[in-house]
Scaffold this active site. Structure first.
Site, PDB file in Angstrom:
ATOM      1  N   GLU A  57      28.045  28.399  40.920  1.00  0.00           N
ATOM      2  CA  GLU A  57      27.371  27.091  40.849  1.00  0.00           C
ATOM      3  C   GLU A  57      26.083  27.310  40.083  1.00  0.00           C
ATOM      4  O   GLU A  57      25.154  27.924  40.598  1.00  0.00           O
ATOM      5  CB  GLU A  57      27.074  26.565  42.246  1.00  0.00           C
ATOM      6  CG  GLU A  57      28.350  26.317  43.021  1.00  0.00           C
ATOM      7  CD  GLU A  57      28.171  25.293  44.130  1.00  0.00           C
ATOM      8  OE1 GLU A  57      29.171  24.719  44.527  1.00  0.00           O
ATOM      9  OE2 GLU A  57      27.028  25.071  44.581  1.00  0.00           O
ATOM     10  N   CYS A  92      19.344  21.602  40.777  1.00  0.00           N
ATOM     11  CA  CYS A  92      20.368  21.769  39.752  1.00  0.00           C
ATOM     12  C   CYS A  92      20.781  20.413  39.208  1.00  0.00           C
ATOM     13  O   CYS A  92      21.162  20.291  38.060  1.00  0.00           O
ATOM     14  CB  CYS A  92      21.567  22.498  40.326  1.00  0.00           C
ATOM     15  SG  CYS A  92      22.196  21.758  41.824  1.00  0.00           S
TER      16      CYS A  92
HETATM   17  P1  NAD Z   1      18.745  33.185  39.641  1.00  0.00           P
HETATM   18  O1  NAD Z   1      19.958  33.247  38.795  1.00  0.00           O
HETATM   19  O2  NAD Z   1      17.475  33.762  39.105  1.00  0.00           O
HETATM   20  O3  NAD Z   1      19.003  33.934  41.037  1.00  0.00           O
HETATM   21  C1  NAD Z   1      20.013  33.528  41.931  1.00  0.00           C
HETATM   22  C2  NAD Z   1      20.350  34.680  42.856  1.00  0.00           C
HETATM   23  O4  NAD Z   1      20.956  35.742  42.109  1.00  0.00           O
HETATM   24  C3  NAD Z   1      19.155  35.298  43.573  1.00  0.00           C
HETATM   25  O5  NAD Z   1      19.517  35.586  44.907  1.00  0.00           O
HETATM   26  C4  NAD Z   1      18.917  36.573  42.775  1.00  0.00           C
HETATM   27  O6  NAD Z   1      18.278  37.599  43.511  1.00  0.00           O
HETATM   28  C5  NAD Z   1      20.344  36.980  42.432  1.00  0.00           C
HETATM   29  N1  NAD Z   1      20.508  37.867  41.269  1.00  0.00           N
HETATM   30  C6  NAD Z   1      19.698  37.961  40.171  1.00  0.00           C
HETATM   31  N2  NAD Z   1      20.220  38.878  39.309  1.00  0.00           N
HETATM   32  C7  NAD Z   1      21.374  39.348  39.860  1.00  0.00           C
HETATM   33  C8  NAD Z   1      22.367  40.289  39.450  1.00  0.00           C
HETATM   34  N3  NAD Z   1      22.283  40.933  38.283  1.00  0.00           N
HETATM   35  N4  NAD Z   1      23.415  40.515  40.267  1.00  0.00           N
HETATM   36  C9  NAD Z   1      23.541  39.856  41.445  1.00  0.00           C
HETATM   37  N5  NAD Z   1      22.624  38.958  41.893  1.00  0.00           N
HETATM   38  C10 NAD Z   1      21.557  38.703  41.109  1.00  0.00           C
HETATM   39  O7  NAD Z   1      18.552  31.654  40.028  1.00  0.00           O
HETATM   40  P2  NAD Z   1      17.391  30.971  40.893  1.00  0.00           P
HETATM   41  O8  NAD Z   1      16.127  30.985  40.127  1.00  0.00           O
HETATM   42  O9  NAD Z   1      17.386  31.517  42.270  1.00  0.00           O
HETATM   43  O10 NAD Z   1      17.924  29.467  40.999  1.00  0.00           O
HETATM   44  C11 NAD Z   1      17.715  28.516  39.997  1.00  0.00           C
HETATM   45  C12 NAD Z   1      18.984  28.226  39.235  1.00  0.00           C
HETATM   46  O11 NAD Z   1      20.025  27.909  40.148  1.00  0.00           O
HETATM   47  C13 NAD Z   1      18.868  27.035  38.318  1.00  0.00           C
HETATM   48  O12 NAD Z   1      19.516  27.308  37.106  1.00  0.00           O
HETATM   49  C14 NAD Z   1      19.610  25.928  39.086  1.00  0.00           C
HETATM   50  O13 NAD Z   1      20.093  24.896  38.284  1.00  0.00           O
HETATM   51  C15 NAD Z   1      20.685  26.714  39.730  1.00  0.00           C
HETATM   52  N6  NAD Z   1      21.255  26.022  40.906  1.00  0.00           N
HETATM   53  C16 NAD Z   1      22.522  25.502  40.819  1.00  0.00           C
HETATM   54  C17 NAD Z   1      23.056  24.806  41.887  1.00  0.00           C
HETATM   55  C18 NAD Z   1      24.436  24.197  41.832  1.00  0.00           C
HETATM   56  O14 NAD Z   1      24.912  23.742  42.855  1.00  0.00           O
HETATM   57  N7  NAD Z   1      25.097  24.150  40.687  1.00  0.00           N
HETATM   58  C19 NAD Z   1      22.301  24.639  43.048  1.00  0.00           C
HETATM   59  C20 NAD Z   1      21.020  25.185  43.102  1.00  0.00           C
HETATM   60  C21 NAD Z   1      20.506  25.879  42.013  1.00  0.00           C
END
Ligand code: NAD
Length: 457
Positions: free
Chosen positions: A228, A262
Site C-alpha cells: 500500500e 496517502c
Molecule cells: P517509508 O517507505 O519511509 O517507511 C515505511 C516503513 O518501511 C517503515 O516502517 C520503515 O522503517 C520501513 N522500511 C524502510 N526501508 C525499508 C527496507 N529497505 N526494508 C524494509 N522496511 C523498510 O514510508 P513512511 O514515511 O513511513 O510513510 C509515508 C508513505 O506511506 C507515503 O508515501 C504514503 O502515501 C504512504 N502510505 C500509503 C498508504 C496506503 O494505504 N496506500 C497509507 C499510509 C501511508
C-alpha cells in the site's frame, strides 16, 4: 533509539532497537507458535480481538496523547483516528466468521462427489507499517491477519514506535501470545533484516521507493507481497458546483493531517469558468486553519512528522515557481519555533511540467490548475504513475460516474474525498501498490485457499 517530539524537537523516550539476531529469534519463535494459534477455534481469536477493542475504548485519551507526542498529529485528529478504528474492528469482527467459513461448491449425491473450499492462514507474515495513521494502517493488517490464524511480526514505523509498542502491549494483554505478535523496533535496516527471514507474506504500507525495494528483496521467495503505497490523488471540480462548499471540502481533503495522508488531495483541476472564484474561497479557507501546539484541542495543523519532508516541499515549490507557478499563500518552512513546521501552501498557475503536479508531496502543499473541459481534466488526472484515489465534484451524477469509470485509480469519489470505508477494498494501482486491504477481500488476502475434491466410496 531516540523518540523525538516533532513539535518541540525534544527527546521523549529511548527504546531498544532490534538487530538482525533479535529479528531472527523473533521469527523462529513466531514460526514455532503459529500452528497452535491457528488451531484455536476462530471464535477464540474473535474473543481476543474483542478484548483488544475494549482496551482501545478504555485507553483512548491516553493512546491519543502518545500518538500526538511522537508524531505531532493534533490531539483532536489523534482521537478521530482512534474513534475511526472502532468501526474497522467491528467490520472485521462482524464478517470474519462468514468470510473464512468453508464453502461447499458442489454436492453431487449421484456420483458421491463433493467440492469444498477452505481458507488456511499463510503462516508467519510481516506487517511493516507507516507512521501517518499508525492505528489505521497497522490494524488493516494485524487484525485480519491474526484473526485468520497467522503469526504477525509487527514493525511499526520508527516515527511511531511508542504507538506500536502500545498496540503490541494491548494485543498481548488481550490474549495474543507474544510470540504470535512479536514487536520489532527500528528503521529501514531492521525492516530489511526482517525480509531476510523465511516469511510467508509481507504486508507493507509506505512509500513507493521503499515498496519497490521490498518487492525486489522478496522476488524469488514466492511469499505473498502486498504493497500500500503513496498517491498523487487528483480531484476535478466542474463548473456546476457550489464553489464555496467544494473549496472548503477540498481544502480539508488536502490539508487534514497536514497533507500527510496517502489519500490526501494532492492535485486539483478546476473548470476555468469558476477557477478564480474557487481559488479565492480555497485560499481563504486555508488561511483560516489554526496552526499550533498539537496538544491543544483547537489545533488543526501541527508540525510535520518527518523533518526531512521540509526539504521535499521546498524543492517542489522552488521548481514550480521557476516554471511560472504563483504562491497564493504559505510557501516556506516556519523557522521561528523548534520542530518541523511548514506554512500551508497553495500554488496556482501550475502545469504538469512541475514536480508538484507529478510527485507525491505528502505535506501541506497543493497545486490548483485550470482546465478547459472534462476531457482535459481526465487526461491530466490519469497522467501520473500513481492510482490510489480520484474524485469529481459536480452536481451531475452521470457526468461524474462516466469520468470516474475512466479514471485509473482504486478508489473513486463523487463530491467527497480523503475517505476510507472498512466495507470497501482499499487498493492502489501502478505506483500506488499491489493488492487490497479492508472489505472481505482484505480478510481473504491473509489466507490461502485449499481446494477439496472429496469422493465418498
Ligand atoms: P517509508 O517507505 O519511509 O517507511 C515505511 C516503513 O518501511 C517503515 O516502517 C520503515 O522503517 C520501513 N522500511 C524502510 N526501508 C525499508 C527496507 N529497505 N526494508 C524494509 N522496511 C523498510 O514510508 P513512511 O514515511 O513511513 O510513510 C509515508 C508513505 O506511506 C507515503 O508515501 C504514503 O502515501 C504512504 N502510505 C500509503 C498508504 C496506503 O494505504 N496506500 C497509507 C499510509 C501511508
Amino acid at each position: 533509539m531516540q523518540v523525538t517530539n516533532p513539535a518541540t524537537g525534544a527527546v521523549i523516550a529511548e527504546l531498544r532497537e532490534d538487530d538482525a539476531a533479535s529479528v531472527e529469534a523473533k521469527f523462529d519463535a513466531a514460526a514455532d507458535a503459529q500452528p497452535a494459534w491457528a488451531a484455536l477455534p476462530l471464535a477464540d481469536r474473535v474473543e481476543v480481538m474483542r478484548k483488544f477493542r475494549a482496551t482501545i475504548t478504555y485507553r483512548l485519551d491516553d493512546l491519543a496523547a502518545i500518538m500526538t507526542a511522537e508524531t505531532g498529529k493534533p490531539i483532536a485528529l489523534s482521537r478521530n483516528e482512534l474513534n475511526g478504528l472502532l468501526p474497522r474492528l467491528d467490520f472485521f469482527l462482524d464478517n470474519v466468521v462468514e468470510t473464512l467459513a468453508p464453502e461447499v461448491v458442489l454436492l453431487d449425491d449421484a456420483n458421491g462427489m463433493e467440492e469444498v473450499i477452505t481458507q488456511e492462514p499463510l503462516g508467519v507474515i510481516a506487517n511493516i507499517s507507516a507512521w501517518n495513521y499508525p492505528y489505521f494502517v497497522g490494524s488493516n493488517v494485524f487484525v485480519p491477519g491474526l484473526l485468520a490464524g497467522n503469526a504477525v511480526i509487527y514493525k511499526p514505523s520508527e516515527l511511531a514506535s511508542l504507538t506500536g509498542q502500545a498496540i503490541a502491549e494491548m494485543l498481548w494483554g488481550a490474549g495474543v501470545p507474544e510470540a504470535v505478535f512479536p514487536l520489532v523496533i527500528g528503521g529501514g535496516d531492521v525492516g530489511a533484516a526482517l525480509l531476510e527471514q523465511r516469511l510467508n507474506g509481507v504486508f507493507f504500507t509506505g512509500s513507493y521507493a521503499t515498496g519497490k525495494r521490498i518487492a525486489e528483496a522478496m522476488a524469488g521467495t514466492m511469499a505473498r507481497v502486498q504493497l500500500e503505497l503513496g498517491g498523487k490523488d487528483p480531484v476535478y471540480v466542474a463548473e456546476d458546483v457550489d464553489v464555496a462548499i467544494a473549496a472548503a471540502s477540498l481544502a480539508d481533503g488536502a490539508f487534514y493531517n497536514n497533507g500527510q495522508s496517502c489519500c490526501s488531495v494532492e492535485r486539483i483541476y478546476v473548470h476555468r469558468d469558476i477557477y478564480d472564484e474557487f481559488v479565492d474561497h480555497f485560499v481563504r479557507t486555508v488561511e483560516g486553519f489554526t496552526m499550533g501546539d498539537p496538544t491543544d484541542d483547537a489545533t488543526y495543523l501541527g508540525p510535520l512528522t518527518r523533518p526531512a519532508q521540509l526539504d521535499v516541499l521546498e524543492a517542489q515549490i522552488e521548481n514550480a515557481v521557476e516554471c511560472g507557478a504563483v504562491v497564493r499563500t504559505g510557501g516556506a518552512r516556519i523557522t521561528d519555533r523548534p520542530g518541523a513546521w511548514f506554512a500551508p501552501t497553495v500554488l496556482t498557475d501550475v502545469t504538469h511540467e512541475m514536480d508538484v503536479m507529478y510527485d507525491e508531496s505528502f505535506g501541506p502543499l497543493i497545486g490548483i490548475q485550470w482546465v478547459a473541459d472534462d476531457d482535459e481534466a481526465l487526461a491530466l488526472m490519469n497522467e501520473t504513475p500513481f492510482g490510489l484515489t480520484a474524485g469529481v465534484f459536480t452536481t451531475d451524477e452521470p457526468r461524474a460516474t462516466e469520468l470516474l469509470r475512466r479514471v485509473n485509480a482504486g478508489t473513486a469519489y463523487w463530491n467527497c474525498c480523503d475517505r476510507v470505508s472498512p466495507r470497501l477494498p482499499w487498493s492502489g494501482r501502478g505506483h500506488s501498490g499491489l493488492g487490497s486491504t479492508l472489505s472481505r477481500a482484505g480478510i481473504l488476502t491473509f489466507t490461502q485457499p485449499k481446494a477439496w475434491h472429496l469422493r465418498k466410496l
